[in-house]
Enzyme design. Sequence first.
Site, PDB file in Angstrom:
ATOM      1  N   ASP A 317      22.598  24.376  45.696  1.00 18.72           N
ATOM      2  CA  ASP A 317      22.363  25.708  45.120  1.00 18.72           C
ATOM      3  C   ASP A 317      20.896  25.911  44.746  1.00 18.72           C
ATOM      4  OD1 ASP A 317      22.749  23.663  43.193  1.00 18.72           O
ATOM      5  OD2 ASP A 317      22.874  25.186  41.620  1.00 18.72           O
ATOM      6  N   GLU A 318      20.523  27.168  44.673  1.00 19.56           N
ATOM      7  CA  GLU A 318      19.287  27.610  44.027  1.00 19.56           C
ATOM      8  C   GLU A 318      18.032  26.847  44.459  1.00 19.56           C
ATOM      9  OE1 GLU A 318      20.577  29.562  39.871  1.00 19.56           O
ATOM     10  OE2 GLU A 318      20.562  27.375  39.817  1.00 19.56           O
ATOM     11  N   ASN A 319      17.905  26.613  45.748  1.00 18.45           N
ATOM     12  CA  ASN A 319      16.639  26.099  46.245  1.00 18.45           C
ATOM     13  C   ASN A 319      15.768  27.325  46.501  1.00 18.45           C
ATOM     14  OD1 ASN A 319      14.516  25.067  47.699  1.00 18.45           O
ATOM     15  ND2 ASN A 319      15.734  24.767  49.568  1.00 18.45           N
TER      16      ASN A 319
END
Length: 674
Positions: A317-319
């Site tokens: 997630d959330e790279n």
Amino acid sequence: MKKFGLLLISLAVSFSIAISQQGGSLMPLPKEIKTGSQNLLIDKDFSIVVKGLPADFVYDRADDFLRRLAGRTGLFIQQGRIRPSMNNPANPSMEITVDETGELDLRVDESYSIHITQNLIKLHSKTSIGTLRGLETLIQWLNSDQEGYYFAEAQINDSPRFPWRGLLIDPARHWLPVDVIKRNIDGMAAVKMNVLHLHLTEDQGFRIESKVFPKLHELGGEGMYYTQEQMKDIIRYAADRGIRVVPEFDIPGHATSWLVGYPELATVPGKYSIEREWGVMNPVLDPSKESTYEFLDAFLTEMAGLFPDTYLHIGGDENNGKHWKQSKHIQKFMKEKGIKDNHELQAMFNKRLLEILTKNGKQMVGWDEIQHPDISKNVVIQSWRGQKGLAAAAKAGYSVMLSNGYYIDLIQPASFHYLNDPLPDDLGLTPEQARLVLGGEATMWGEQVTHETIDSRIWPRTAAIAERLWSKSDVRDVQSMYARMDVLSLQLEELGLTHEKNYNMMLRRLCRGKGVQELRTLADVVESVKRYGRNAQSDINALMPYTRFVDATRPDAPVARNFNLSVERLINGGDQNDLENINDLLNNWYANHQNLTKVLDDNPILHEIKPLANNLQAISFLGLQAVKYLQNNEHPPEKWRKYALKICKQAKLPYGETELMVVSGIEKLINSTK
Ligand code: ACM
């Protein structure tokens, strides 16, 4: 019947009210219950026999059941420890029969049936896991009257709606010792949850011992990590309660703690230190170097050996891709390989991870972001961004589970989570696609909790999510859910959970023992700001204390809930009882103020909430005036109403990251005087 009564009564609630008069309060509600008129009375001779092919842990849990029964009734139950072929009573009160041992995996049969007559309880299940679920139902079914304790006559047949009913715990952002994990495993078992998802690595910490790469935990964990022996103990403890442990190693983003010991894994070269702020950070693993995959192969192979479950979570997630964008060698790599964007680059990275996991006999789980046309349908997508993502993934052929709407760190009410269904009718899935919806997970992200406060964020609200995932989809009555959750909450304390007792302990500590009652009267109607309100404070940092008033307060403040419900009923035609309840509560808050002011003055740690206390006094006074108007059947001048609503609006402002939860109820009272 009054109007509010008609509104609230549904099939599920009338069902649960009817059964609770004979039996105890059940949560999650079972699939089928038939009750009779006889009772099996409990005395010191209550005894259990275990038959069939049980796993060893069935004896332990049957024994726990007997000790919990003794604990609840105060009876000195005579049967000795329940062990295989020992202490078997000739005339048992209860027979547990297990057809087969059962393997703890996603598709294990968890069904059970309970048959209670005046003389005998029969608990039957196909597998040992089903036995555990049945024992939890039965201990909840215990009831009492003035004569003593009993189990009411019943036939209960039960099985879960979804096979994946999880709780994510995040010991990475704030360290959580083993005993915190174990007591929460007990809580999960009590509400029939079956997956403990451990978020073990984050920017702020690396929490599992690696013998292959020891600098991961030594430098990335700052001395706070689970040794492999401790983790084996946690896994065994969970398995003995029918709970799988799924580990998460969040990569390629959220991975700063990996880089403290192994900076060569990073996209941007440099020296890395543990992250102290919350949020989405730039550091990211380098997907262009073979050495990154060699490292991950060795590490994930080690972890695949440590964690026996088939599923392993790689985060994803959330790279934010910033370091990839600014890195010349990554841009060159992408050009050479014809990779058009960061999402495609991450999909390439994930494909390599999938090879490693497949080689190790594991199935991959990841957050929404891992979905990509290049990624095999054999991975499980955990949807945190919304129902749409979940539906799209199921339509594309992925197995999915839902976490969006189950973010218990965001301090939303249990009712909100309860009504959030992983598989609502309008999702537009074919029956085949619907079967890909495995269930869901409550997520207890760790930014704002410590070992002292985490239980009060998880419990009792997680029981509402557990019911959503276990019980039939039409079990949706919110008031019935709250009534049963309140009963369960106190029972959960038997397991060592601290959600109730730490409330009083923390309030007592804040006021140094003087004025706890006054402080509690305020805290009972206060909650932390919701969603990301706390994280958004610019000076929030991982090293801040979590011992303030906001940390003592709890989600779903029960007195506020009671008040708001009474107001709701009153304005929908409720009776004198509601008006009296409202009047008593308002009077109590108003009268409390003078002594409370002294408590707040005397304790500097509480100064930040003085405006909150002042606001409660002001709106209580207005509420009392509104009650007078209603009692006298008078309509106040419009000027008064406008003024009162203005004060209420001001009282909605948060102080010390907390907010008053009775403002909307008082506003409704004021409006109803029109
Ligand atoms: C997530 O909340 N970033 C999975």
